[in-house]
Design an enzyme around this catalytic site. Structure first.
Site, PDB file in Angstrom:
ATOM      1  N   ASP A  91       5.771 102.450  25.807  1.00 54.24           N
ATOM      2  CA  ASP A  91       6.916 102.905  26.586  1.00 54.24           C
ATOM      3  C   ASP A  91       6.540 103.966  27.614  1.00 54.24           C
ATOM      4  O   ASP A  91       7.088 103.990  28.714  1.00 54.24           O
ATOM      5  CB  ASP A  91       8.007 103.442  25.660  1.00 54.24           C
ATOM      6  CG  ASP A  91       8.744 102.332  24.940  1.00 54.24           C
ATOM      7  OD1 ASP A  91       8.593 101.158  25.326  1.00 54.24           O
ATOM      8  OD2 ASP A  91       9.476 102.635  23.974  1.00 54.24           O
ATOM      9  N   GLY A  92       5.585 104.850  27.301  1.00 52.48           N
ATOM     10  CA  GLY A  92       5.160 105.874  28.247  1.00 52.48           C
ATOM     11  C   GLY A  92       4.541 105.263  29.495  1.00 52.48           C
ATOM     12  O   GLY A  92       4.843 105.675  30.622  1.00 52.48           O
ATOM     13  N   ARG A  96       6.075 105.381  33.405  1.00 53.99           N
ATOM     14  CA  ARG A  96       5.317 105.795  34.590  1.00 53.99           C
ATOM     15  C   ARG A  96       5.306 104.688  35.642  1.00 53.99           C
ATOM     16  O   ARG A  96       5.423 104.957  36.836  1.00 53.99           O
ATOM     17  CB  ARG A  96       3.900 106.206  34.186  1.00 53.99           C
ATOM     18  CG  ARG A  96       3.877 107.569  33.489  1.00 53.99           C
ATOM     19  CD  ARG A  96       2.474 108.058  33.231  1.00 53.99           C
ATOM     20  NE  ARG A  96       1.781 107.360  32.182  1.00 53.99           N
ATOM     21  CZ  ARG A  96       1.891 107.604  30.888  1.00 53.99           C
ATOM     22  NH1 ARG A  96       2.715 108.539  30.461  1.00 53.99           N
ATOM     23  NH2 ARG A  96       1.199 106.933  30.008  1.00 53.99           N
TER      24      ARG A  96
END
Length: 135
Positions: A91-92, A96
């Site tokens: 998810d990170g 981004r």
């Protein structure tokens, strides 16, 4: 690159990222390839051939360097010209990628390599079938 579909792939130096780059290149796409391994990117570029790929050494996990890495890729407007961006990660990484493409109209396809994957739409095991549904 005019008239040629293009895609930007993170994690393209090995494994599923490299296979994804090969899949798109075989289908006539121009591939933007990003990875932390410059030697792997050089090998991929050699394999795909001149004029078919643009490589960019970047570590999407390094939050301190990420803005510089995004600028490196953005200088050639590769992301802005891409028809799609495939984000390989969790998810990170997806957040981004979404932040970078905000306002460009470039669709982002998330492939989950993390543990949870609320934002990613395709599992790593289902990559080829998932991409076939999209493209």
């Amino acid at each position: 690159m005019s008239g040629v579909q293009s895609i930007f792939i993170t994690g393209a130096g090995a494994g599923i990222g490299a296979e994804t780059a090969r899949l798109f290149a075989r289908n006539g796409w121009f591939v933007g390839a990003s990875d932390i391994d410059s030697a792997a990117l050089a090998a991929l570029a050699s394999e795909l051939g001149s004029g078919r790929v643009s490589t960019h050494v970047a570590d999407v996990r390094d939050a301190a360097r990420l803005p510089d890495d995004v600028e490196l890729v953005s200088d050639g407007q590769l992301i802005d010209q891409a028809e799609a961006l495939i984000s390989l990660g969790g998810d990170g990484t997806m957040l981004r990628a979404l932040q970078r493409t905000l306002g460009t109209g470039t669709p982002v396809i998330g492939v989950n390599f993390g543990d949870v994957g609320f934002l990613t739409s395709i599992s790593a095991d289902d990559l080829e079938h998932g991409l076939a549904r999209v493209f």
